[in-house]
Design a protein around this motif. Structure first.
Motif, mmCIF file in Angstrom:
data_model
loop_
_atom_site.group_PDB
_atom_site.id
_atom_site.type_symbol
_atom_site.label_atom_id
_atom_site.label_comp_id
_atom_site.label_asym_id
_atom_site.label_seq_id
_atom_site.Cartn_x
_atom_site.Cartn_y
_atom_site.Cartn_z
ATOM 1 N N SER A 198 0.828 -1.219 0.000
ATOM 2 C CA SER A 198 0.000 0.000 0.000
ATOM 3 C C SER A 198 0.857 1.261 0.000
ATOM 4 C CB SER A 198 -0.923 -0.011 1.227
ATOM 5 O OG SER A 198 -1.795 -1.110 1.187
ATOM 6 N N ALA A 199 1.970 1.226 0.732
ATOM 7 C CA ALA A 199 2.857 2.397 0.765
ATOM 8 C C ALA A 199 3.468 2.643 -0.611
ATOM 9 C CB ALA A 199 3.948 2.188 1.808
ATOM 10 N N ILE A 200 3.893 1.569 -1.282
ATOM 11 C CA ILE A 200 4.452 1.719 -2.633
ATOM 12 C C ILE A 200 3.389 2.257 -3.588
ATOM 13 C CG2 ILE A 200 5.408 0.473 -4.600
ATOM 14 C CD1 ILE A 200 6.691 -1.458 -2.606
ATOM 15 N N GLY A 201 2.181 1.692 -3.533
ATOM 16 C CA GLY A 201 1.109 2.149 -4.416
ATOM 17 C C GLY A 201 0.743 3.599 -4.174
ATOM 18 N N ALA A 202 0.611 3.986 -2.904
ATOM 19 C CA ALA A 202 0.249 5.367 -2.591
ATOM 20 C C ALA A 202 1.324 6.339 -3.069
ATOM 21 C CB ALA A 202 0.034 5.515 -1.087
ATOM 22 N N THR A 203 2.578 5.962 -2.889
ATOM 23 C CA THR A 203 3.675 6.834 -3.309
ATOM 24 C C THR A 203 3.761 6.935 -4.827
ATOM 25 O OG1 THR A 203 4.928 6.237 -1.322
ATOM 26 C CG2 THR A 203 6.147 7.236 -3.129
ATOM 27 N N VAL A 243 -5.042 7.739 -3.756
ATOM 28 C CA VAL A 243 -5.908 7.863 -2.580
ATOM 29 C C VAL A 243 -6.379 6.488 -2.114
ATOM 30 C CG1 VAL A 243 -8.154 8.709 -1.791
ATOM 31 C CG2 VAL A 243 -6.650 10.209 -3.102
ATOM 32 N N TYR A 244 -6.700 5.621 -3.082
ATOM 33 C CA TYR A 244 -7.128 4.261 -2.735
ATOM 34 C C TYR A 244 -6.036 3.528 -1.964
ATOM 35 C CZ TYR A 244 -7.769 -0.755 -3.461
ATOM 36 O OH TYR A 244 -7.846 -2.113 -3.292
ATOM 37 N N PHE A 245 -4.817 3.569 -2.470
ATOM 38 C CA PHE A 245 -3.725 2.886 -1.778
ATOM 39 C C PHE A 245 -3.401 3.566 -0.452
ATOM 40 C CE2 PHE A 245 -2.761 0.937 -5.940
ATOM 41 C CZ PHE A 245 -2.556 -0.373 -5.530
ATOM 42 N N ALA A 246 -3.557 4.884 -0.387
ATOM 43 C CA ALA A 246 -3.322 5.579 0.877
ATOM 44 C C ALA A 246 -4.343 5.146 1.926
ATOM 45 C CB ALA A 246 -3.392 7.090 0.659
#
Length: 263
Positions: A198-203, A243-246
Motif C-alpha cells: 500500500s505504501a508503494i502504491g500510494a507513493t 488515494v485508494y492505496f493511501a
C-alpha cells in the motif's frame, strides 16, 4: 529432544548451518526431528539396533549441508513468489489506471472538445507532408490542424487502450501461474506485508498524479505540448488510485499498531 544420541548431534549440526529467521529454523528442526525419530522408531520395531536405526534414518534424510541448502533454496523461492505477487497487484492497478484514464479522456473530449483533450498546441507548424497524411486518413476534417487533432485522438485512444488490455491479460496469465504454484507447489504461501504494498502504491500513484497535474498546469502557462486535457485526465485517475492505496495504508497501519505499555 533427548540428549546423547546421533539424532541430537545431527540436529545440532543442522541448526549451525541454517540461515534466516529463528522461528523458521526452529520449525524446520522440529519437523526434522519428528521425521528422524519416526523413521528410527520404525527401524527399531523391525529389529534394528537403536544406533543403526538412527544412522539409517539420518542417511535417508540427507546430510546437514544438503538439508540446509534445500531450505535456503526454498526460502529464496518463497521470497521471489511473494515479490511477484506484490508486483502483480501493483502492475494490475497500473494497467487498470491506464484503461480508466483512456476512457475518461474520451468522455471528457465529448463533454468539452477533442481539441482541448488531444489537440496540438497553437504554436505548432506542420509540414505539407504531415498535413497531406492527416487529411488523407481523416477525410472529414476541414483543416490540417483538425485532421491532426482527430488522428491524435484515434491513436491515443486505440494504442493506450490496447496497451492496457494487453497488460491486464498478461498480468492475468501471471496470476493464474501463481495460483497454480500456490495450489500444487510445496512452498508455503508468504506475502509482502500489505502495509508495504500500500505504501508503494500510494507513493507511486500519488506522485505520478501530482506530476501529471503539474505538467498540465505548466502546459497552460508555457504551451508546446499535445493533448492538454490528457495531463488532467491521467493525473486525476492516478491521484484516485493513490488515494485508494493511501486508504489501504491507513487501514493496514491501524491494524499493525499496538498499545504502548504503561510502566
Amino acid at each position: 529432544m533427548s540428549g546423547g544420541d546421533r539424532i541430537d548431534e545431527y540436529l545440532d549440526a543442522l541448526f549451525a548451518r541454517l540461515h534466516g529467521r529463528s522461528a523458521e529454523s526452529r520449525s524446520m528442526l522440529v519437523e526434522a526431528e519428528a521425521h528422524l525419530r519416526d523413521a528410527a522408531a520404525a527401524s527399531v520395531a523391525a529389529g534394528m539396533p537403536e544406533d543403526a536405526a538412527q544412522e539409517a534414518a539420518i542417511a535417508a534424510f540427507g546430510s546437514p549441508a544438503q538439508v540446509a541448502k534445500a531450505a535456503e533454496g526454498r526460502t529464496v523461492g518463497e521470497l521471489v513468489l511473494a515479490l511477484t505477487r506484490a508486483a502483480v497487484t501493483l502492475c494490475a492497478a497500473g494497467f487498470a489506471a491506464i484503461a480508466l484514464a483512456t476512457i475518461l479522456a474520451r468522455v471528457v473530449s465529448f463533454l468539452t472538445s477533442t481539441a482541448w483533450v488531444y489537440g496540438a498546441p497553437g504554436t505548432d507548424r506542420f509540414t505539407a507532408e504531415q498535413c497531406a497524411h492527416w487529411l488523407a486518413v481523416q477525410p472529414g476534417a476541414a483543416t490540417c490542424k483538425t485532421a491532426a487533432t482527430l488522428e491524435a485522438s484515434d491513436d491515443s485512444f486505440l494504442f493506450s487502450l490496447a496497451a492496457a488490455v494487453g497488460g491486464l491479460v498478461l498480468i492475468g496469465l501471471v496470476a493464474v501461474v501463481l495460483l497454480l504454484v500456490r495450489r500444487f507447489g510445496r512452498t508455503p504461501r508468504r506475502r509482502v506485508p500489505p502495509i508495504v504494498v500500500s505504501a508503494i502504491g500510494a507513493t507511486a500513484f500519488g506522485g505520478a498524479g501530482a506530476a501529471l497535474l503539474a505538467g498540465g498546469a505548466a502546459d497552460v502557462a508555457l504551451g508546446g505540448q499535445w493533448g492538454q486535457g490528457l495531463w488532467y485526465t491521467q493525473g486525476a485517475v492516478a491521484l484516485a488510485f493513490g488515494v485508494y492505496f493511501a486508504a489501504r495504508l491507513l487501514v493496514a497501519t491501524s491494524h499493525s499498531l499496538t498499545p504502548e505499555r504503561v510502566r
